[in-house]
Design a protein around this motif. Structure first.
Motif, PDB file in Angstrom:
ATOM      1  N   GLY A 286      40.151  72.836  17.521  1.00 45.08           N
ATOM      2  CA  GLY A 286      40.687  73.722  17.012  1.00 45.08           C
ATOM      3  C   GLY A 286      40.051  75.200  16.986  1.00 45.08           C
ATOM      4  O   GLY A 286      39.046  75.764  17.988  1.00 45.08           O
ATOM      5  N   PHE A 287      39.773  75.640  15.925  1.00 44.56           N
ATOM      6  CA  PHE A 287      39.275  76.968  15.363  1.00 44.56           C
ATOM      7  C   PHE A 287      38.032  76.713  16.385  1.00 44.56           C
ATOM      8  O   PHE A 287      36.893  76.393  16.022  1.00 44.56           O
ATOM      9  CB  PHE A 287      38.940  77.503  14.306  1.00 44.56           C
ATOM     10  CG  PHE A 287      38.620  78.710  13.997  1.00 44.56           C
ATOM     11  CD1 PHE A 287      39.223  79.866  14.741  1.00 44.56           C
ATOM     12  CD2 PHE A 287      37.294  79.329  13.719  1.00 44.56           C
ATOM     13  CE1 PHE A 287      38.200  81.315  14.783  1.00 44.56           C
ATOM     14  CE2 PHE A 287      36.544  80.775  13.881  1.00 44.56           C
ATOM     15  CZ  PHE A 287      37.369  81.074  13.620  1.00 44.56           C
TER      16      PHE A 287
ATOM     17  N   ALA B  23      40.789  70.718  31.944  1.00 48.05           N
ATOM     18  CA  ALA B  23      41.564  71.977  31.928  1.00 48.05           C
ATOM     19  C   ALA B  23      42.310  71.713  30.199  1.00 48.05           C
ATOM     20  O   ALA B  23      41.928  70.940  29.571  1.00 48.05           O
ATOM     21  CB  ALA B  23      42.936  71.377  32.665  1.00 48.05           C
ATOM     22  N   TYR B  24      42.021  73.274  29.774  1.00 43.31           N
ATOM     23  CA  TYR B  24      43.081  73.110  28.228  1.00 43.31           C
ATOM     24  C   TYR B  24      43.702  74.366  28.696  1.00 43.31           C
ATOM     25  O   TYR B  24      44.438  75.073  29.395  1.00 43.31           O
ATOM     26  CB  TYR B  24      41.783  73.088  27.564  1.00 43.31           C
ATOM     27  CG  TYR B  24      41.504  75.169  28.051  1.00 43.31           C
ATOM     28  CD1 TYR B  24      39.877  75.491  28.152  1.00 43.31           C
ATOM     29  CD2 TYR B  24      42.013  76.320  27.084  1.00 43.31           C
ATOM     30  CE1 TYR B  24      39.532  76.576  27.783  1.00 43.31           C
ATOM     31  CE2 TYR B  24      41.091  77.355  26.552  1.00 43.31           C
ATOM     32  CZ  TYR B  24      40.297  77.619  27.684  1.00 43.31           C
ATOM     33  OH  TYR B  24      39.705  79.613  27.773  1.00 43.31           O
ATOM     34  N   ILE B  25      44.539  74.355  27.349  1.00 40.53           N
ATOM     35  CA  ILE B  25      46.167  75.381  27.545  1.00 40.53           C
ATOM     36  C   ILE B  25      45.896  75.572  26.104  1.00 40.53           C
ATOM     37  O   ILE B  25      45.869  74.542  24.456  1.00 40.53           O
ATOM     38  CB  ILE B  25      47.074  74.472  27.609  1.00 40.53           C
ATOM     39  CG1 ILE B  25      48.233  75.616  27.610  1.00 40.53           C
ATOM     40  CG2 ILE B  25      47.905  73.381  26.648  1.00 40.53           C
ATOM     41  CD1 ILE B  25      49.553  74.636  27.923  1.00 40.53           C
ATOM     42  N   SER B  26      45.869  76.919  25.486  1.00 43.50           N
ATOM     43  CA  SER B  26      45.741  77.371  23.969  1.00 43.50           C
ATOM     44  C   SER B  26      47.277  77.163  23.150  1.00 43.50           C
ATOM     45  O   SER B  26      48.011  76.360  23.761  1.00 43.50           O
ATOM     46  CB  SER B  26      45.560  78.543  24.152  1.00 43.50           C
ATOM     47  OG  SER B  26      46.532  79.619  24.452  1.00 43.50           O
ATOM     48  N   SER B  27      47.027  77.300  22.030  1.00 40.29           N
ATOM     49  CA  SER B  27      47.681  77.649  21.242  1.00 40.29           C
ATOM     50  C   SER B  27      49.831  77.723  21.497  1.00 40.29           C
ATOM     51  O   SER B  27      50.777  77.495  21.872  1.00 40.29           O
ATOM     52  CB  SER B  27      48.140  77.283  19.441  1.00 40.29           C
ATOM     53  OG  SER B  27      47.455  78.480  19.692  1.00 40.29           O
ATOM     54  N   GLY B  28      48.743  79.623  22.151  1.00 34.81           N
ATOM     55  CA  GLY B  28      50.452  80.167  22.941  1.00 34.81           C
ATOM     56  C   GLY B  28      50.399  80.034  23.830  1.00 34.81           C
ATOM     57  O   GLY B  28      51.364  80.510  24.974  1.00 34.81           O
TER      58      GLY B  28
ATOM     59  N   SER C 266      50.426  63.402  14.927  1.00 31.72           N
ATOM     60  CA  SER C 266      50.095  65.049  14.219  1.00 31.72           C
ATOM     61  C   SER C 266      50.834  65.927  14.861  1.00 31.72           C
ATOM     62  O   SER C 266      51.962  65.214  15.865  1.00 31.72           O
ATOM     63  CB  SER C 266      48.595  64.872  15.762  1.00 31.72           C
ATOM     64  OG  SER C 266      48.820  65.168  16.776  1.00 31.72           O
ATOM     65  N   THR C 267      51.073  66.955  14.193  1.00 34.48           N
ATOM     66  CA  THR C 267      51.182  68.288  14.927  1.00 34.48           C
ATOM     67  C   THR C 267      50.368  69.011  15.748  1.00 34.48           C
ATOM     68  O   THR C 267      49.724  69.437  15.525  1.00 34.48           O
ATOM     69  CB  THR C 267      52.364  69.043  13.610  1.00 34.48           C
ATOM     70  OG1 THR C 267      51.724  69.905  12.871  1.00 34.48           O
ATOM     71  CG2 THR C 267      53.754  68.464  13.496  1.00 34.48           C
ATOM     72  N   ILE C 268      51.113  69.493  16.802  1.00 38.45           N
ATOM     73  CA  ILE C 268      49.842  69.883  17.971  1.00 38.45           C
ATOM     74  C   ILE C 268      50.070  72.046  17.660  1.00 38.45           C
ATOM     75  O   ILE C 268      49.480  71.965  18.563  1.00 38.45           O
ATOM     76  CB  ILE C 268      50.109  69.359  18.912  1.00 38.45           C
ATOM     77  CG1 ILE C 268      50.839  69.504  19.981  1.00 38.45           C
ATOM     78  CG2 ILE C 268      49.861  68.020  19.218  1.00 38.45           C
ATOM     79  CD1 ILE C 268      50.809  69.786  21.257  1.00 38.45           C
ATOM     80  N   ARG C 269      51.253  72.097  17.229  1.00 40.28           N
ATOM     81  CA  ARG C 269      51.409  73.661  17.672  1.00 40.28           C
ATOM     82  C   ARG C 269      50.179  74.510  17.137  1.00 40.28           C
ATOM     83  O   ARG C 269      50.257  75.293  18.271  1.00 40.28           O
ATOM     84  CB  ARG C 269      52.805  73.633  16.693  1.00 40.28           C
ATOM     85  CG  ARG C 269      53.241  75.462  16.775  1.00 40.28           C
ATOM     86  CD  ARG C 269      54.329  75.712  16.155  1.00 40.28           C
ATOM     87  NE  ARG C 269      53.840  75.727  14.932  1.00 40.28           N
ATOM     88  CZ  ARG C 269      53.014  76.266  14.567  1.00 40.28           C
ATOM     89  NH1 ARG C 269      52.973  77.731  14.856  1.00 40.28           N
ATOM     90  NH2 ARG C 269      52.955  76.307  12.268  1.00 40.28           N
ATOM     91  N   THR C 270      49.029  74.440  16.600  1.00 40.89           N
ATOM     92  CA  THR C 270      48.558  75.430  16.093  1.00 40.89           C
ATOM     93  C   THR C 270      47.210  75.376  17.050  1.00 40.89           C
ATOM     94  O   THR C 270      46.258  75.970  16.919  1.00 40.89           O
ATOM     95  CB  THR C 270      47.970  75.083  14.899  1.00 40.89           C
ATOM     96  OG1 THR C 270      47.412  74.425  14.505  1.00 40.89           O
ATOM     97  CG2 THR C 270      49.419  76.210  14.294  1.00 40.89           C
TER      98      THR C 270
END
Length: 118
Positions: free
Chosen positions: A99-100, A49-54, A27-31
């Motif tokens: 995702g969204f 924990a989570y980390i956003s695309s930014g 996969s690509t995870i960038r977004t």
């Protein structure tokens, strides 16, 4: 389908540290947001924990100040640095992509076992 492979777990004493890794192979995870969950015996899977695309991190209150989540988009990896571990951190740790508006994108992998005991 993407494979989620967690690694880096082990047995540590209280106060010790571990660094968990998760590779989203294929996969690509960038977004995407990436997150860690954990599940102790007899318990529900809980968000850690989570980390956003930014790159903005967020933590469950039980781990805030002790754990740090980071990501490396070029390697399709997310990490969880766990410091000052406590027996209550003992669990199988899982990662996933979201995702969204927080929609989980993939099935759970096998996880990696973290045991904190003296």
């Amino acid at each position: 389908q993407v494979q989620l492979v967690e690694s880096g777990g082990g047995l540590v004493q209280p106060g010790g540290s571990l660094r968990l890794s998760c590779e989203a192979s294929g996969s690509t995870i960038r977004t995407n947001t990436m997150a860690w969950y954990r599940q102790a015996p007899g318990m529900q899977r809980e968000w850690v924990a989570y980390i956003s695309s930014g790159g903005s991190p967020n933590y469950a209150p039980s781990v805030k100040g002790r754990f740090t989540i980071t990501r490396d988009n070029a390697k399709n990896m997310v990490y969880l640095q766990m410091n000052n571990l406590e027996p209550g951190d003992t669990a199988v740790y899982y990662c996933n992509l979201f995702g969204f508006r927080g929609v989980q994108l993939y099935s759970w992998g096998q996880g990696t076992q973290v045991t904190v005991s003296s």
